[in-house]
Scaffold this active site. Structure first.
Site, mmCIF file in Angstrom:
data_model
loop_
_atom_site.group_PDB
_atom_site.id
_atom_site.type_symbol
_atom_site.label_atom_id
_atom_site.label_comp_id
_atom_site.label_asym_id
_atom_site.label_seq_id
_atom_site.Cartn_x
_atom_site.Cartn_y
_atom_site.Cartn_z
ATOM 1 N N LEU A 64 0.845 -1.196 0.000
ATOM 2 C CA LEU A 64 0.000 0.000 0.000
ATOM 3 C C LEU A 64 0.883 1.250 0.000
ATOM 4 O O LEU A 64 0.940 1.982 0.991
ATOM 5 C CB LEU A 64 -0.913 0.015 1.240
ATOM 6 N N PRO A 65 1.592 1.502 -1.100
ATOM 7 C CA PRO A 65 2.407 2.719 -1.137
ATOM 8 C C PRO A 65 1.516 3.947 -0.972
ATOM 9 O O PRO A 65 0.392 3.971 -1.496
ATOM 10 C CB PRO A 65 3.063 2.689 -2.521
ATOM 11 N N HIS A 66 1.982 4.925 -0.227
ATOM 12 C CA HIS A 66 1.145 6.094 0.031
ATOM 13 C C HIS A 66 1.997 7.328 0.290
ATOM 14 O O HIS A 66 3.163 7.219 0.651
ATOM 15 C CB HIS A 66 0.198 5.843 1.210
ATOM 16 N N ALA A 67 1.373 8.482 0.093
ATOM 17 C CA ALA A 67 2.052 9.754 0.341
ATOM 18 C C ALA A 67 1.013 10.830 0.606
ATOM 19 O O ALA A 67 -0.093 10.784 0.064
ATOM 20 C CB ALA A 67 2.900 10.139 -0.868
#
Length: 149
Positions: A64-67
């Protein structure tokens, strides 16, 4: 309680030619850029900076890559399924095939956490992951990810 995911079938890619984690994050950033109006380069850099703090792999072949991004006015999500697993430093050591990227406005810390926990809860269900890996159809992938568990 399931919160609505701001995801559309247009923001899902199935089995594109990605060689590694950088490629995967770039494809996700391009989709997030299309739906947010922000630059793909800026989003990719933000996702990579977040990975540098610790892998967003949650295990079972899911990440779950997130920014949190300046200039974003709403949460945007993109999904990518890869044809083969990509090493992603997940806690269980399993290569990742399902990537769900979440970009949120810089100030939206609570929405950010709610979205990630909703996705994580859904993706820890074996049947959901198996169905996402099996389906050849973007619309079916979308339905599985966003529909009732």
């Amino acid at each position: 309680m399931m919160i609505a995911l701001p995801l559309s079938p247009a923001n899902i890619r199935m089995d594109p030619p990605v060689a590694d984690a950088v490629d995967a994050l770039q494809v996700l950033a391009e989709m997030l850029a299309e739906s947010s109006g922000l630059s793909a380069q800026g989003i990719a850099a933000a996702l990579q900076n977040r990975e540098a703090q610790g892998s967003t792999g949650i295990g079972h072949g899911v990440a779950l890559p997130h920014a949190r991004l300046e200039g974003l006015d709403r949460v945007v999500i993109a999904a990518l399924r890869t044809a083969r697993g990509i090493p992603f430093a997940a806690p269980d050591g399993v290569d990742v095939r399902i990537f769900i990227a979440v970009a949120v406005p810089r100030a939206a810390a609570t929405a950010h956490l709610e979205m990630l926990s909703t996705l994580a809860a859904r993706l820890t269900v074996d049947g959901v992951r198996e169905a996402l890996l099996k389906t050849p159809e973007v619309t079916e992938f979308f339905r599985i990810l966003t529909g009732p568990a």
